[in-house]
Scaffold this motif. Structure first.
Motif, PDB file in Angstrom:
ATOM      1  N   ALA A   1       0.816  -1.221   0.000  1.00  0.00           N
ATOM      2  CA  ALA A   1       0.000   0.000   0.000  1.00  0.00           C
ATOM      3  C   ALA A   1       0.847   1.267   0.000  1.00  0.00           C
ATOM      4  O   ALA A   1       0.365   2.342  -0.353  1.00  0.00           O
ATOM      5  CB  ALA A   1      -0.921   0.003   1.217  1.00  0.00           C
ATOM      6  N   ALA A   2       2.122   1.124   0.379  1.00  0.00           N
ATOM      7  CA  ALA A   2       2.963   2.300   0.599  1.00  0.00           C
ATOM      8  C   ALA A   2       3.515   2.868  -0.703  1.00  0.00           C
ATOM      9  O   ALA A   2       3.748   2.156  -1.674  1.00  0.00           O
ATOM     10  CB  ALA A   2       4.114   1.943   1.533  1.00  0.00           C
ATOM     11  N   ASP A   3       3.737   4.176  -0.679  1.00  0.00           N
ATOM     12  CA  ASP A   3       4.438   4.856  -1.766  1.00  0.00           C
ATOM     13  C   ASP A   3       5.939   4.916  -1.499  1.00  0.00           C
ATOM     14  O   ASP A   3       6.728   5.128  -2.419  1.00  0.00           O
ATOM     15  CB  ASP A   3       3.905   6.288  -1.915  1.00  0.00           C
ATOM     16  CG  ASP A   3       2.419   6.297  -2.216  1.00  0.00           C
ATOM     17  OD1 ASP A   3       2.048   5.949  -3.345  1.00  0.00           O
ATOM     18  OD2 ASP A   3       1.638   6.636  -1.305  1.00  0.00           O
ATOM     19  N   LEU A   4       6.321   4.715  -0.235  1.00  0.00           N
ATOM     20  CA  LEU A   4       7.720   4.789   0.147  1.00  0.00           C
ATOM     21  C   LEU A   4       7.917   4.011   1.439  1.00  0.00           C
ATOM     22  O   LEU A   4       7.062   4.025   2.325  1.00  0.00           O
ATOM     23  CB  LEU A   4       8.149   6.252   0.361  1.00  0.00           C
ATOM     24  CG  LEU A   4       9.571   6.489   0.883  1.00  0.00           C
ATOM     25  CD1 LEU A   4      10.602   6.070  -0.171  1.00  0.00           C
ATOM     26  CD2 LEU A   4       9.763   7.956   1.273  1.00  0.00           C
ATOM     27  N   SER A   5       9.064   3.346   1.543  1.00  0.00           N
ATOM     28  CA  SER A   5       9.466   2.686   2.781  1.00  0.00           C
ATOM     29  C   SER A   5      10.765   3.317   3.264  1.00  0.00           C
ATOM     30  O   SER A   5      11.656   3.621   2.471  1.00  0.00           O
ATOM     31  CB  SER A   5       9.671   1.183   2.549  1.00  0.00           C
ATOM     32  OG  SER A   5      10.335   0.585   3.650  1.00  0.00           O
ATOM     33  N   VAL A   6      10.864   3.523   4.575  1.00  0.00           N
ATOM     34  CA  VAL A   6      12.112   3.955   5.208  1.00  0.00           C
ATOM     35  C   VAL A   6      12.435   2.895   6.246  1.00  0.00           C
ATOM     36  O   VAL A   6      11.643   2.646   7.153  1.00  0.00           O
ATOM     37  CB  VAL A   6      11.970   5.339   5.873  1.00  0.00           C
ATOM     38  CG1 VAL A   6      13.315   5.767   6.471  1.00  0.00           C
ATOM     39  CG2 VAL A   6      11.463   6.375   4.882  1.00  0.00           C
ATOM     40  N   SER A   7      13.607   2.251   6.113  1.00  0.00           N
ATOM     41  CA  SER A   7      13.842   1.087   6.962  1.00  0.00           C
ATOM     42  C   SER A   7      15.321   0.802   7.124  1.00  0.00           C
ATOM     43  O   SER A   7      16.172   1.351   6.419  1.00  0.00           O
ATOM     44  CB  SER A   7      13.176  -0.152   6.344  1.00  0.00           C
ATOM     45  OG  SER A   7      13.859  -0.552   5.168  1.00  0.00           O
ATOM     46  N   MET A   8      15.605  -0.089   8.055  1.00  0.00           N
ATOM     47  CA  MET A   8      16.908  -0.721   8.082  1.00  0.00           C
ATOM     48  C   MET A   8      17.009  -1.640   6.866  1.00  0.00           C
ATOM     49  O   MET A   8      16.004  -1.963   6.235  1.00  0.00           O
ATOM     50  CB  MET A   8      17.095  -1.506   9.380  1.00  0.00           C
ATOM     51  CG  MET A   8      17.048  -0.650  10.642  1.00  0.00           C
ATOM     52  SD  MET A   8      18.316   0.640  10.683  1.00  0.00           S
ATOM     53  CE  MET A   8      19.814  -0.335  10.827  1.00  0.00           C
ATOM     54  N   ALA A   9      18.242  -2.047   6.536  1.00  0.00           N
ATOM     55  CA  ALA A   9      18.486  -2.723   5.259  1.00  0.00           C
ATOM     56  C   ALA A   9      18.670  -4.229   5.413  1.00  0.00           C
ATOM     57  O   ALA A   9      19.471  -4.834   4.698  1.00  0.00           O
ATOM     58  CB  ALA A   9      19.702  -2.116   4.572  1.00  0.00           C
TER      59      ALA A   9
END
Length: 412
Positions: free
Chosen positions: A301-309
């Motif tokens: 659903a997301a347009d962007l993810s910000v996360s650990m890799a």
């Protein structure tokens, strides 16, 4: 077929969920999943029975065991307690193997890693070599990238001394067009058993966009409202990234309205969780939760993810077709090496520590959301769970000798 799958997570929970995804693909068989880390609240399919050994974890330097009993300082002798736990675990694992008498013993990472758990694994493997559990085949389930060692030569000698006599094959969960095992294990050619590249392991939503659109409706998201998901895997590391993302989101909201969903991870320190809750308090566009069984729905659903890799989150991004800003955990080369390979293919972008300044991260998030030159979906083999199941079913057919030619899906 009876399959006994051993998985020991020691800091995060990526190893557990990668193993569980493989077990889901083995739906036509009896699977016993043996774990020995901090309990993870995950739903298991009906064909998987879960056996939990007395829990052991490791410190963030992977240098010593950590007892998970919640003891007060001075209440116990740590070394005596560790000896007791090790003895109980070794005995319990042997009992499970004797009871299950599996056709396949699938061991996650060992002997390429988890050296400290040889105390319980080597007795099983050696007795299996002697035929004490019947015609049991032992396979190693291996991540794509191995961490570097202080004495690489001694490490590779030790791995081969265990792998070649005690195992029947290695299943490497990688796409060799991205990373090959020999890049981080120089003596791959000296492995005497089949080495098979399975593809990366991740859940595969069949129709990502439709899946995501349906989930957006459940979250009351309008069609053009940017939706960002921020996560830190288990939460053992990643507090700084999530704190920065919350602050960056607050800065970005006035010029680019959006919604942000934050997942702290169940293993994050409680004080850090409380600080994140305080940072997001009374911010209407930010939701904060600890964990979800439906992470792929959020990503689709997301347009962007910000996360650990981490391995799992990165492959989830590719499967969902969602662009990500990822921060490698730089204690070793694994996350950075994979991230930079995928960044070169346009699948994601790497965040450095200096990018966590709120204004800088807000700009990176804006740029990612407003990209005009979105590349075509990155072509990476993500069928690792299904191909692993197929290899387990087919590789050691009764007519095939132990030293069979390496499978065409693996190496020549």
């Amino acid at each position: 077929m009876r399959i006994l799958h051993y998985c020991q997570h020691v800091l995060g929970m990526g190893h557990f969920f990668r193993s569980l995804e493989i077990d889901k693909a083995l739906r036509d068989h009896e699977v016993t999943l043996v774990t020995g880390g901090m309990p993870v609240g995950a739903s298991l399919p009906p064909h998987v029975r879960h056996e939990e050994l007395p829990p052991l974890m490791m410190d963030k330097d992977f240098s010593r065991f950590v007892c998970m009993g919640g003891y007060e300082p001075g209440e116990i002798d740590p070394e005596k307690e560790l000896d007791r736990i090790r003895t109980n675990r070794a005995n319990r694992l042997l009992t499970i193997v004797e009871q299950v008498r599996p056709h396949i013993f699938l061991v996650e990472l060992f002997p390429f890693g988890r050296k400290q758990f040889g105390f319980e694994l080597l007795p099983v493997l050696e007795r299996a070599r002697n035929g004490e559990f019947g015609a049991m085949k032992c396979l190693c389930s291996l991540r794509d990238i191995l961490v570097e060692k202080d004495n690489q030569e001694a490490y590779e000698n030790r791995v081969l001394s265990i792998l070649n006599p005690l195992f029947h094959g290695v299943l490497v969960h990688t796409d060799p067009h991205v990373v090959r095992l020999e890049e981080t294990f120089a003596r791959t050619a000296d492995i005497a058993v089949p080495v098979l590249d399975t593809g990366y392991v991740t859940p595969l939503p069949e129709k990502e966009k439709e899946y995501g659109a349906a989930f957006r409706n459940t979250q009351n998201l309008s069609g053009d409202m940017p939706y960002i998901v921020a996560s830190a895997g288990s939460g053992s590391v990643g507090y700084d990234l999530l704190k920065a993302t919350i602050l960056a989101s607050c800065e970005l909201a006035s010029s680019l309205p959006h919604r942000l969903q934050v997942f702290t991870g169940p293993f994050m320190d409680q004080l850090q969780k409380n600080l994140l809750k305080q940072a997001a308090k009374d911010v209407s566009h930010i939701a904060l939760d600890e964990f979800t069984d439906n992470f792929m729905q959020y990503l689709c659903a997301a347009d962007l993810s910000v996360s650990m890799a981490g391995y799992n989150t990165t492959m989830n991004l590719l499967a969902a077709g969602t662009y990500g800003l990822v921060q490698p955990f730089d204690q070793n080369r694994e996350q950075r090496m994979r991230s930079e390979r995928l960044a070169a293919r346009g699948a994601l972008s790497v965040l450095e520590q200096e990018d966590l300044a709120p204004s800088t991260l807000a700009a990176r998030m804006r740029d990612a959301l407003q990209r005009k030159d979105r590349p075509a979906p990155v072509q990476v083999d993500l069928n690792g769970a299904q191909r692993t199941a197929a290899f387990i079913e087919q590789l050691f057919a009764p007519a095939e000798p132990r030293n069979a030619q390496r499978h065409a899906g693996g190496r020549a």
